[in-house]
Design a protein around this motif. Structure first.
Motif, PDB file in Angstrom:
ATOM      1  N   MET A  57       0.846  -1.193   0.000  1.00 60.13           N
ATOM      2  CA  MET A  57       0.000   0.000   0.000  1.00 60.13           C
ATOM      3  C   MET A  57       0.887   1.250   0.000  1.00 60.13           C
ATOM      4  N   ASN A  58       0.673   2.109  -0.961  1.00 60.86           N
ATOM      5  CA  ASN A  58       1.455   3.338  -1.075  1.00 60.86           C
ATOM      6  C   ASN A  58       0.645   4.501  -0.509  1.00 60.86           C
ATOM      7  N   ILE A  59       0.978   4.911   0.707  1.00 60.79           N
ATOM      8  CA  ILE A  59       0.274   6.024   1.353  1.00 60.79           C
ATOM      9  C   ILE A  59       0.992   7.318   1.012  1.00 60.79           C
ATOM     10  N   ASP A  60       0.276   8.184   0.325  1.00 58.15           N
ATOM     11  CA  ASP A  60       0.868   9.406  -0.233  1.00 58.15           C
ATOM     12  C   ASP A  60       0.211  10.628   0.393  1.00 58.15           C
ATOM     13  N   PHE A  61       1.013  11.502   0.990  1.00 53.57           N
ATOM     14  CA  PHE A  61       0.498  12.737   1.579  1.00 53.57           C
ATOM     15  C   PHE A  61       0.988  13.970   0.838  1.00 53.57           C
ATOM     16  N   LYS A  62       1.409  13.801  -0.386  1.00 58.53           N
ATOM     17  CA  LYS A  62       1.879  14.936  -1.166  1.00 58.53           C
ATOM     18  C   LYS A  62       0.774  15.978  -1.282  1.00 58.53           C
ATOM     19  N   ASP A  63       1.126  17.249  -1.120  1.00 58.25           N
ATOM     20  CA  ASP A  63       0.216  18.393  -1.187  1.00 58.25           C
ATOM     21  C   ASP A  63      -0.730  18.484   0.009  1.00 58.25           C
ATOM     22  N   LYS A  64      -0.500  17.669   1.052  1.00 55.88           N
ATOM     23  CA  LYS A  64      -1.297  17.757   2.268  1.00 55.88           C
ATOM     24  C   LYS A  64      -0.517  18.505   3.344  1.00 55.88           C
ATOM     25  N   THR A  65      -1.231  19.357   4.072  1.00 50.68           N
ATOM     26  CA  THR A  65      -0.633  20.072   5.195  1.00 50.68           C
ATOM     27  C   THR A  65      -1.093  19.422   6.492  1.00 50.68           C
ATOM     28  N   VAL A  66      -0.148  19.225   7.398  1.00 53.55           N
ATOM     29  CA  VAL A  66      -0.421  18.426   8.598  1.00 53.55           C
ATOM     30  C   VAL A  66       0.053  19.161   9.852  1.00 53.55           C
ATOM     31  N   LEU A  67      -0.805  19.163  10.878  1.00 53.32           N
ATOM     32  CA  LEU A  67      -0.441  19.642  12.205  1.00 53.32           C
ATOM     33  C   LEU A  67      -0.410  18.459  13.158  1.00 53.32           C
ATOM     34  N   ILE A  68       0.672  18.346  13.908  1.00 46.20           N
ATOM     35  CA  ILE A  68       0.766  17.317  14.950  1.00 46.20           C
ATOM     36  C   ILE A  68       1.094  18.017  16.255  1.00 46.20           C
ATOM     37  N   THR A  69       0.163  18.033  17.185  1.00 51.07           N
ATOM     38  CA  THR A  69       0.407  18.695  18.460  1.00 51.07           C
ATOM     39  C   THR A  69       1.231  17.774  19.364  1.00 51.07           C
ATOM     40  N   GLY A  70       2.008  18.381  20.243  1.00 51.99           N
ATOM     41  CA  GLY A  70       2.819  17.591  21.165  1.00 51.99           C
ATOM     42  C   GLY A  70       3.731  16.611  20.450  1.00 51.99           C
ATOM     43  N   SER A  71       4.517  17.119  19.507  1.00 51.31           N
ATOM     44  CA  SER A  71       5.218  16.211  18.586  1.00 51.31           C
ATOM     45  C   SER A  71       6.731  16.362  18.595  1.00 51.31           C
ATOM     46  N   THR A  72       7.302  16.822  19.703  1.00 47.48           N
ATOM     47  CA  THR A  72       8.759  16.983  19.740  1.00 47.48           C
ATOM     48  C   THR A  72       9.474  15.722  20.207  1.00 47.48           C
ATOM     49  N   ASN A  73       8.713  14.713  20.610  1.00 48.70           N
ATOM     50  CA  ASN A  73       9.304  13.414  20.936  1.00 48.70           C
ATOM     51  C   ASN A  73       8.215  12.348  20.914  1.00 48.70           C
ATOM     52  N   GLY A  74       8.595  11.128  21.214  1.00 51.53           N
ATOM     53  CA  GLY A  74       7.636  10.049  21.359  1.00 51.53           C
ATOM     54  C   GLY A  74       6.821   9.747  20.121  1.00 51.53           C
ATOM     55  N   ILE A  75       5.557   9.415  20.344  1.00 51.00           N
ATOM     56  CA  ILE A  75       4.652   9.048  19.261  1.00 51.00           C
ATOM     57  C   ILE A  75       4.515  10.191  18.270  1.00 51.00           C
ATOM     58  N   GLY A  76       4.377  11.413  18.771  1.00 52.19           N
ATOM     59  CA  GLY A  76       4.186  12.560  17.885  1.00 52.19           C
ATOM     60  C   GLY A  76       5.335  12.750  16.922  1.00 52.19           C
ATOM     61  N   LEU A  77       6.558  12.572  17.393  1.00 53.31           N
ATOM     62  CA  LEU A  77       7.732  12.720  16.537  1.00 53.31           C
ATOM     63  C   LEU A  77       7.761  11.623  15.478  1.00 53.31           C
ATOM     64  N   ALA A  78       7.411  10.396  15.870  1.00 59.04           N
ATOM     65  CA  ALA A  78       7.366   9.290  14.907  1.00 59.04           C
ATOM     66  C   ALA A  78       6.307   9.534  13.839  1.00 59.04           C
ATOM     67  N   VAL A  79       5.186  10.121  14.246  1.00 60.07           N
ATOM     68  CA  VAL A  79       4.132  10.455  13.282  1.00 60.07           C
ATOM     69  C   VAL A  79       4.617  11.525  12.312  1.00 60.07           C
ATOM     70  N   ALA A  80       5.281  12.536  12.838  1.00 62.22           N
ATOM     71  CA  ALA A  80       5.822  13.596  11.978  1.00 62.22           C
ATOM     72  C   ALA A  80       6.775  13.017  10.947  1.00 62.22           C
ATOM     73  N   LYS A  81       7.640  12.117  11.361  1.00 64.62           N
ATOM     74  CA  LYS A  81       8.581  11.482  10.448  1.00 64.62           C
ATOM     75  C   LYS A  81       7.846  10.741   9.336  1.00 64.62           C
ATOM     76  N   GLY A  82       6.783  10.026   9.703  1.00 61.69           N
ATOM     77  CA  GLY A  82       6.016   9.296   8.703  1.00 61.69           C
ATOM     78  C   GLY A  82       5.329  10.201   7.696  1.00 61.69           C
TER      79      GLY A  82
END
Length: 261
Positions: free
Chosen positions: A1-26
């Motif tokens: 499965m190719n999950i593509d977020f090109k042209d999408k803008t994303v906000l991740i709150t509380g994302s400087t470490n832990g789960i949030g940081l891993a989500v940002a990387k993805g």
């Protein structure tokens, strides 16, 4: 499965470490433009450094448990396609020793941050006919911990808001879901277990596994999840491929919660 977020803008709150940081990387790996969030400029700069500063990554420093900083965020970033309400605080405290101020602090940070942010960004998603809102809850929403009732209460509240908002946005192309991590090997958990690592000489993974067996004996995987494993669910439910999933409470708890539903 190719999950593509090109042209999408994303906000991740509380994302400087832990789960949030891993989500940002993805999200960054999927081509999205990402705004991460932490309480201080230092934490945001450090996280950007870990992720690799680039044109698709920026940060917002502020305590989104306050209405003032939520307003500042919206003024600076008026639109997002995907919002991950990940900010949260936790900590054990006996019910009879938890003052009103602590209940309110947990409620403002864990619940009202997501209410304010979702209220601000959902209308734009509806206008565009596409959007994703995800609340990062916890297995503690269903399995209320006796030593953190004030925390479990906030996580259950997130499920109610997520389900209700999904129904409110029915037919708009905007989905709203909750993701419920179980015991996860975040930086915070690693610090909590560090003394046992030093005492035994075992790896952090081994110590975490022993802890899970002792304190979350209903776990089916019998270990802590990695932040990447939790992030994978968040990334999927934020994708186009998850367009028929809304109003759901999606568990990544390793089977800790004793239910078949």
């Amino acid at each position: 499965m190719n999950i593509d977020f090109k042209d999408k803008t994303v906000l991740i709150t509380g994302s400087t470490n832990g789960i949030g940081l891993a989500v940002a990387k993805g999200f960054l790996e999927g081509g999205a433009e990402v705004v991460i969030n932490g309480r201080t400029d230092e934490s945001v700069r450090s996280a950007i450094g870990r992720l690799g500063a680039g044109s698709r990554l920026s940060g917002f420093a502020g305590d989104l448990g306050t209405a003032v900083d939520c307003d500042r965020l919206v003024a600076r970033h008026p639109s997002f396609d995907v919002v991950i309400n990940n900010i949260g605080i936790y900590g054990p405290q006996d019910f009879f020793e938890t003052p009103d101020s602590e209940w309110d602090r947990f409620f403002q940070t864990n619940v009202m941050s997501g209410v304010r942010i979702s209220r601000a960004y959902a209308p734009g998603m509806v206008e565009r006919g596409w959007g994703r809102i995800v609340f990062v809850s916890s297995e503690s929403a269903l399995n209320i911990p006796a030593d953190m009732i004030h925390y479990g209460f906030t996580k259950t509240s997130q499920l109610s808001i997520s389900r209700g908002l999904a129904k409110r946005l029915a037919g708009t192309g905007v989905t709203v879901n909750s993701v419920l991590p179980g015991p996860t090997l975040t930086e915070g958990v690693s610090k909590m277990l560090q003394s046992e690592v030093e005492r035994t000489g075992d790896s952090i993974e081994t110590v975490a596994k022993t802890f899970i067996k002792a304190h979350r004996s209903s776990s089916i995987i019998q270990r802590a999840a990695s932040v990447e494993e939790v992030a994978n669910m968040i990334l999927y439910v934020s994708s186009q491929q998850a367009s028929a999933t809304t109003g759901a409470a999606l568990r990544v708890d390793g089977g800790v919660v004793e239910t078949i539903a």
